[in-house]
Design an enzyme around this catalytic site. Structure first.
Site, PDB file in Angstrom:
ATOM      1  N   LYS A   1       6.883  -5.342  -1.631  1.00  0.00           N
ATOM      2  CA  LYS A   1       7.032  -6.221  -2.423  1.00  0.00           C
ATOM      3  C   LYS A   1       7.857  -5.509  -3.569  1.00  0.00           C
ATOM      4  O   LYS A   1       7.202  -4.759  -4.334  1.00  0.00           O
ATOM      5  CB  LYS A   1       5.810  -6.975  -2.842  1.00  0.00           C
ATOM      6  CG  LYS A   1       6.357  -8.118  -3.838  1.00  0.00           C
ATOM      7  CD  LYS A   1       5.115  -8.643  -4.910  1.00  0.00           C
ATOM      8  CE  LYS A   1       5.328  -7.706  -6.167  1.00  0.00           C
ATOM      9  NZ  LYS A   1       6.424  -7.891  -6.996  1.00  0.00           N
TER      10      LYS A   1
ATOM     11  N   SER B   1       1.996   0.081 -13.269  1.00  0.00           N
ATOM     12  CA  SER B   1       1.252   0.324 -14.512  1.00  0.00           C
ATOM     13  C   SER B   1      -0.353   0.741 -14.188  1.00  0.00           C
ATOM     14  O   SER B   1      -0.933   0.276 -12.900  1.00  0.00           O
ATOM     15  CB  SER B   1       1.105  -1.015 -15.431  1.00  0.00           C
ATOM     16  OG  SER B   1       0.703  -1.762 -14.633  1.00  0.00           O
ATOM     17  N   THR B   2      -0.834   1.637 -15.157  1.00  0.00           N
ATOM     18  CA  THR B   2      -2.421   1.982 -14.886  1.00  0.00           C
ATOM     19  C   THR B   2      -3.320   0.822 -14.869  1.00  0.00           C
ATOM     20  O   THR B   2      -3.989   0.608 -14.000  1.00  0.00           O
ATOM     21  CB  THR B   2      -2.787   2.986 -16.076  1.00  0.00           C
ATOM     22  OG1 THR B   2      -2.022   4.337 -15.811  1.00  0.00           O
ATOM     23  CG2 THR B   2      -4.204   3.411 -16.027  1.00  0.00           C
TER      24      THR B   2
ATOM     25  N   GLY C   1      -3.025  -0.742 -11.417  1.00  0.00           N
ATOM     26  CA  GLY C   1      -3.551   0.034 -10.659  1.00  0.00           C
ATOM     27  C   GLY C   1      -5.050   0.063 -10.824  1.00  0.00           C
ATOM     28  O   GLY C   1      -5.760  -0.004  -9.606  1.00  0.00           O
TER      29      GLY C   1
ATOM     30  N   GLU D   1       0.370   5.311  -7.770  1.00  0.00           N
ATOM     31  CA  GLU D   1       1.191   6.382  -8.656  1.00  0.00           C
ATOM     32  C   GLU D   1       1.386   5.617 -10.184  1.00  0.00           C
ATOM     33  O   GLU D   1       2.250   4.605 -10.135  1.00  0.00           O
ATOM     34  CB  GLU D   1       2.400   6.610  -8.071  1.00  0.00           C
ATOM     35  CG  GLU D   1       3.245   7.987  -8.525  1.00  0.00           C
ATOM     36  CD  GLU D   1       4.149   7.450  -9.443  1.00  0.00           C
ATOM     37  OE1 GLU D   1       3.673   7.531 -10.699  1.00  0.00           O
ATOM     38  OE2 GLU D   1       5.188   7.200  -9.298  1.00  0.00           O
TER      39      GLU D   1
ATOM     40  N   CYS E   1       8.077   7.219 -15.441  1.00  0.00           N
ATOM     41  CA  CYS E   1       6.532   7.372 -15.462  1.00  0.00           C
ATOM     42  C   CYS E   1       6.223   8.755 -15.837  1.00  0.00           C
ATOM     43  O   CYS E   1       5.282   9.007 -16.561  1.00  0.00           O
ATOM     44  CB  CYS E   1       5.967   7.072 -14.207  1.00  0.00           C
ATOM     45  SG  CYS E   1       6.520   7.494 -12.623  1.00  0.00           S
TER      46      CYS E   1
ATOM     47  N   GLU F   1       1.671   4.562 -23.192  1.00  0.00           N
ATOM     48  CA  GLU F   1       3.043   4.664 -22.580  1.00  0.00           C
ATOM     49  C   GLU F   1       3.868   3.595 -23.068  1.00  0.00           C
ATOM     50  O   GLU F   1       3.453   2.438 -22.838  1.00  0.00           O
ATOM     51  CB  GLU F   1       2.838   4.606 -21.103  1.00  0.00           C
ATOM     52  CG  GLU F   1       4.015   4.625 -20.176  1.00  0.00           C
ATOM     53  CD  GLU F   1       3.767   4.519 -18.785  1.00  0.00           C
ATOM     54  OE1 GLU F   1       2.800   3.796 -18.295  1.00  0.00           O
ATOM     55  OE2 GLU F   1       4.308   5.385 -17.950  1.00  0.00           O
TER      56      GLU F   1
HETATM   57  P1  NDP Z   1       3.191  -3.591 -13.192  1.00  0.00           P
HETATM   58  O1  NDP Z   1       2.258  -2.664 -13.017  1.00  0.00           O
HETATM   59  O2  NDP Z   1       2.680  -5.061 -13.717  1.00  0.00           O
HETATM   60  O3  NDP Z   1       4.305  -3.788 -12.043  1.00  0.00           O
HETATM   61  C1  NDP Z   1       4.481  -2.950 -10.730  1.00  0.00           C
HETATM   62  C2  NDP Z   1       4.347  -3.757  -9.617  1.00  0.00           C
HETATM   63  O4  NDP Z   1       3.307  -4.466  -9.432  1.00  0.00           O
HETATM   64  C3  NDP Z   1       5.546  -4.976  -9.577  1.00  0.00           C
HETATM   65  O5  NDP Z   1       6.025  -5.169  -8.401  1.00  0.00           O
HETATM   66  C4  NDP Z   1       4.363  -6.275  -9.966  1.00  0.00           C
HETATM   67  O6  NDP Z   1       5.204  -7.446  -9.591  1.00  0.00           O
HETATM   68  C5  NDP Z   1       3.392  -5.919  -9.041  1.00  0.00           C
HETATM   69  N1  NDP Z   1       2.190  -6.455  -9.697  1.00  0.00           N
HETATM   70  C6  NDP Z   1       1.907  -6.969 -10.998  1.00  0.00           C
HETATM   71  N2  NDP Z   1       0.772  -7.445 -11.061  1.00  0.00           N
HETATM   72  C7  NDP Z   1      -0.105  -7.000  -9.973  1.00  0.00           C
HETATM   73  C8  NDP Z   1      -1.396  -7.231  -9.277  1.00  0.00           C
HETATM   74  N3  NDP Z   1      -2.509  -8.071 -10.026  1.00  0.00           N
HETATM   75  N4  NDP Z   1      -1.493  -7.256  -7.994  1.00  0.00           N
HETATM   76  C9  NDP Z   1      -0.576  -6.391  -7.402  1.00  0.00           C
HETATM   77  N5  NDP Z   1       0.491  -6.339  -7.754  1.00  0.00           N
HETATM   78  C10 NDP Z   1       0.941  -6.474  -9.045  1.00  0.00           C
HETATM   79  O7  NDP Z   1       4.248  -3.279 -14.310  1.00  0.00           O
HETATM   80  P2  NDP Z   1       5.166  -3.909 -15.206  1.00  0.00           P
HETATM   81  O8  NDP Z   1       6.433  -4.301 -14.694  1.00  0.00           O
HETATM   82  O9  NDP Z   1       4.286  -5.053 -15.905  1.00  0.00           O
HETATM   83  O10 NDP Z   1       5.286  -2.910 -16.462  1.00  0.00           O
HETATM   84  C11 NDP Z   1       4.432  -2.802 -17.611  1.00  0.00           C
HETATM   85  C12 NDP Z   1       4.116  -1.448 -18.055  1.00  0.00           C
HETATM   86  O11 NDP Z   1       3.728  -0.770 -16.821  1.00  0.00           O
HETATM   87  C13 NDP Z   1       5.399  -0.940 -18.396  1.00  0.00           C
HETATM   88  O12 NDP Z   1       5.518  -1.119 -19.763  1.00  0.00           O
HETATM   89  C14 NDP Z   1       5.112   0.757 -18.106  1.00  0.00           C
HETATM   90  O13 NDP Z   1       4.189   1.161 -19.025  1.00  0.00           O
HETATM   91  C15 NDP Z   1       4.088   0.828 -16.904  1.00  0.00           C
HETATM   92  N6  NDP Z   1       4.779   0.859 -15.765  1.00  0.00           N
HETATM   93  C16 NDP Z   1       4.773   2.019 -15.088  1.00  0.00           C
HETATM   94  C17 NDP Z   1       5.527   2.214 -13.897  1.00  0.00           C
HETATM   95  C18 NDP Z   1       5.382   3.571 -13.261  1.00  0.00           C
HETATM   96  O14 NDP Z   1       6.073   4.201 -12.446  1.00  0.00           O
HETATM   97  N7  NDP Z   1       4.240   4.554 -13.445  1.00  0.00           N
HETATM   98  C19 NDP Z   1       6.485   1.621 -13.269  1.00  0.00           C
HETATM   99  C20 NDP Z   1       6.788   0.194 -14.002  1.00  0.00           C
HETATM  100  C21 NDP Z   1       5.828  -0.028 -14.970  1.00  0.00           C
HETATM  101  P3  NDP Z   1       5.907  -7.941 -10.755  1.00  0.00           P
HETATM  102  O15 NDP Z   1       7.224  -7.145 -11.101  1.00  0.00           O
HETATM  103  O16 NDP Z   1       6.483  -9.272 -10.370  1.00  0.00           O
HETATM  104  O17 NDP Z   1       5.268  -8.097 -12.020  1.00  0.00           O
END
Ligand code: NDP
Length: 786
Positions: free
Chosen positions: A192, A245-246, A249, A266, A300, A397
């Site tokens: 996804k 995001s943490t 996670g 990650e 990240c 972050e």
């Molecule tokens: P998320 O953790 O929400 O998104 C990462 C992925 O997980 C996306 O594909 C998202 O879908 C999906 N997702 C969201 N909620 C769930 C769930 N409950 N179960 C399974 N999958 C889920 O990050 P965000 O895009 O909301 O970003 C928020 C913050 O997270 C950022 O500001 C940043 O601080 C951090 N982040 C960190 C990253 C890293 O590489 N460490 C990468 C991205 C964000 P969808 O996109 O549709 O929401």
């Protein structure tokens, strides 16, 4: 504006990249995408949709489908059905698919880069020069792991069906990090992509179809976090791999607890960027640019906490502020842009809110005065000083182009500040003092430490965090293990299954009227002697005439090899692998010709000859796979030191090939030798050299640099001695009887070259053994500590 004005200002003019081809691709789908399940597109008419927006101008790029629970079921079912057959393929066959994916992306790299920039807002310079090349590299590298899986991970089996959830900051790269190792290990996947950036994943789905990946091996379901949650919690999923995001996670960890599913996370980071008093300050300023303004800081592992030695803090901040003004923020499709758009309005709001909170808590905010475009989601490069270690902006972050700075007085204070975070993804240490850098690196709680550098990534090196930055690794051997589980009994390697065309209808073998020459320095050359030798079938039927080489031909061949030795040894392992794969690919395209030659020379059946050809092709692939994986080691010694054991090429390698099997016998020696960076001079089979000589054309069309492979034909007794005596030959491998070994080893004493004498059992030897004889080890000691 005149030319002299331009000279005075040195301003860069606009250099726009055209979005035309990406737009054409979107139009070819009517800017509407369904789900990629079981190798075909599904457009559920009753599913809801959402729009993908270009963050640089707010315009709609495409409409995307929100997968329903039944769609996730269908995708998992397709992956489940496909998995046993995918896992049962030989590693070599899976390698061919991963290799084909890499080639295909490479051929369409610009389309991928432009589409990524349109969808995500990152500068085209980054998507073109960093994201997409790393994606390609990832698939090539994991083609190698697929090839080696059975031998390197004996006793392991694939996990099964993987649910993979990726974020929006490196959409295609995160896809590659997830899909490549999963497929190499024998798993199937349902992926996804992030809601904001699904387009390159959908283009990737087309690549899967184009390379005829078996249906169901890769499935792409689009949608929001709910779809991610459905996927992760689906009972048909055996492993969940998540980057994001943490917070999410943590949710996944809780949801999957006790389920027996494998999980790798990650997550976020707040990585320290430590600049010590003796660092090269200009280099470190550039490091900050790469650490925090790369990808608009939406990284990240971005080094967002600048920890400065008090002694240099003031001048460093001054230089950094000056540098901030030279960063160009604007149209991501302009090749001169340093910073593009923030991915979405919501993320922009989050950045603004956090910076405002930082200022409210006492930080001083400094921003570049770069003009920002009137539309789209842009934020300027930002530096927050006067930040307390416990401040929100020092702990949370921000995921934007914002760095916070603090100072330290002693190295131990630097370590304490660096580790004062719940995260532990990466760290960067800048100092000209190697003792200091290694001492600090050892004390940092981070999965990756970059010394005098930052944001370095490669498919061969593991990446992942400590603490709340998650667990599991992506990349390298450690990343492969994440997609495997130990079996109780070691599995036997399956037999290779790719088809080599055979022509069983051929009763008699036609004679081949050709006079192949020697192959020296990338050219076909006539033998110095001016004589030829007849090559016949075992029944005495003439097949061809080949050159009768002598010591002068050996001398010329060694000279050609010597000329290229240093550049070949210094060619990156990745590039050597590419060339080796290319040889395999081109040989495969001519497999039938080689089969005919092998059958004719040895008087064996077409089927047996085809097997030899097939095994030879596999050798090129195996050598390509190993080229960037025959790694160094770090030794543990009682001293406080890092001892790095590094394998290095030996140099010009003489190879005396066996008479039979003539093709496989030569390839099995040449491939590992050149994979490790050694150019070779090959004395071909005396009685059956034709199939090896036929490889000229393959080498010529596979980018093999002139001089890396040289082939001399003739009488072995005349050729082995001058080869073994030659002072510019560093390493000598001889396959043959004891008298030949005696001759070669005696003559080799002149410059004490390495020798490796092999008897008739040599083909049963593990491939590792060939690699071992193709390198010499250098141990580099790096002491650390006070
Ligand atoms: P998320 O953790 O929400 O998104 C990462 C992925 O997980 C996306 O594909 C998202 O879908 C999906 N997702 C969201 N909620 C769930 C769930 N409950 N179960 C399974 N999958 C889920 O990050 P965000 O895009 O909301 O970003 C928020 C913050 O997270 C950022 O500001 C940043 O601080 C951090 N982040 C960190 C990253 C890293 O590489 N460490 C990468 C991205 C964000 P969808 O996109 O549709 O929401």
């Amino acid at each position: 504006m005149t030319v002299s004005d331009i000279f005075a200002s040195m301003a860069l003019g606009p250099a726009p990249e055209s979005p035309t081809i990406a737009n054409q691709w979107l139009e070819s789908h009517a800017r509407h995408f369904g789900l990629y399940i079981n190798g075909t597109w599904h457009q559920p008419s009753d599913a809801s949709t959402f729009e993908s927006i270009n963050p640089a101008n707010g315009q709609r790029l495409a409409t995307i489908t929100q997968a329903r629970p039944s769609d996730v079921d269908a995708a998992v079912a397709a992956a489940t059905a496909a998995q046993p057959a995918w896992a049962a393929l030989s590693g070599h066959t899976r390698a061919r698919f991963l290799y084909a994916i890499a080639r295909h992306i490479q051929k369409h790299s610009r389309l991928f880069a432009v589409l990524e920039t349109l969808d995500n807002g990152k500068p085209i310079r980054e998507s073109r020069d960093i994201d997409i090349p790393l994606v390609i590299r990832h698939f090539y590298h994991h083609a190698g792991w697929a090839q080696l899986r059975d031998s390197e991970f004996a006793g392991y089996q694939p996990v099964g069906v993987c649910g993979q959830i990726i974020p929006w900051n490196f959409p295609l790269l995160m896809l590659a990090w997830k899909i490549a190792p999963a497929l190499a290990a024998g798993n199937t996947v349902v992926l996804k992509p992030a809601e904001w950036t699904s387009l390159t994943a959908l283009l990737f789905a087309e690549v899967c179809s184009a390379v005829n990946l078996p249906a169901g091996v890769v499935n792409i379901v689009t949608g929001d976090g709910q779809v991610g949650s459905l996927l992760a919690n689906h009972p048909g999923i055996h492993k969940v791999a998540f980057t994001g995001s943490t917070a999410v996670g943590r949710t996944l960890r809780t949801q999957l607890a006790g389920s027996g599913k494998a999980l790798s996370l990650e997550l976020g980071g707040k990585s320290p960027f430590i600049v010590h008093g003796d660092a090269d300050l200009d280099a470190a300023v550039e490091g900050v640019v790469d650490a925090v303004w790369f990808n608009q800081g939406q990284v990240c592992c971005a080094g967002t906490r600048l920890l400065l030695d008090e002694r240099i803090a003031e001048p460093f901040i001054g230089r950094l502020m000056r540098r901030m003004h030279t960063l160009r923020v604007g149209d991501p499709l302009d090749k001169t842009t340093d910073m593009g758009a923030i991915v979405a309005e919501r993320q922009l709001t989050r950045i603004r809110t956090l910076v405002e909170q930082g200022v409210a808590e006492g930080a001083l905010c400094y921003q570049s005065d770069a003009p920002l475009p009137g539309s789209g989601f842009f934020y300027p490069p930002t530096l927050l000083t006067n930040v307390a270690p416990a401040a929100t902006v020092a702990q949370e972050e921000i995921f934007g182009p914002v760095i916070v700075s603090m100072t330290y007085r002693t190295p131990s204070e630097a370590v304490a500040l660096a580790n004062n975070t719940r995260y532990g993804l990466a760290a960067s240490v800048w100092s000209q003092n190697v003792d200091f850098t290694h001492d600090i690196a050892k004390q940092l709680k981070a999965g990756v430490v970059w010394i005098n550098s930052t944001n370095q990534f490669d498919a061969a090196a593991g990446f992942g965090g400590y603490r709340e930055s998650g667990f599991g690794r992506e990349g390298g051997r450690e990343g492969m293990v994440e997609y495997l589980v130990a079996t109780s009994t070691p599995s036997t390697p399956p037999t290779p299954s790719f088809a080599v065309p055979t022509d069983t209808a051929m009763g008699s073998i036609p004679s081949i009227d050709r006079t192949p020459k020697l192959y020296i320095g990338g050219k076909q050359v006539r033998p110095d002697s001016g004589y030829s030798r007849n090559i016949t079938t075992p029944q005495g039927m003439p097949l061809a005439e080949v050159g009768d080489g002598n010591r002068k031909d050996i001398r010329n061949a060694v000279e050609a090899a010597r000329a290229v030795a240093s550049s070949w040894a210094n060619t990156t392992a990745h590039n050597r692998a590419q060339i080796l794969y290319y040889i395999g690919e081109n040989m495969y395209a001519r497999a039938h010709d080689f089969t005919l030659l092998v059958a004719a020379q040895h008087g064996i059946s077409m089927q047996d000859a085809a097997s030899e050809v097939e095994a030879s092709i596999q050798c090129w692939f195996a050598a390509a796979a190993w080229a960037d994986k025959y790694d160094g080691m770090v030794h543990h010694t009682p001293q406080r030191a890092v001892v790095m054991a590094l394998p290095e090429a030996i140099g010009v390698t003489g190879i005396v090939a066996p008479d039979a099997p003539s093709l496989l016998g030569s390839v099995a020696l040449i491939a590992p030798a050149i994979a490790m960076g050694n150019p070779v001079v090959v004395v071909a089979s005396e009685t059956a050299p034709l199939s090896l000589l036929e490889l000229y054309q393959v080498f010529d069309t596979s980018d093999v640099p002139a001089g890396v492979i040289n082939i001399v034909t003739g009488t072995r007794a005349n050729l082995v001695k001058p080869l073994a005596e030659h002072a510019d030959v560093d390493n000598l491998w001889i396959v043959g009887e004891q008298p030949l070994h005696l001759l070669g080893e005696t003559a080799s004493a002149s410059n004490l070259k390495r020798t490796w004498c092999l008897d008739e059992r040599w083909l049963n030897m593990p491939f590792h053994e060939f690699l071992r004889h193709a390198v010499q080890w250098k141990n580099v000691w790096v002491p650390f500590g006070a």
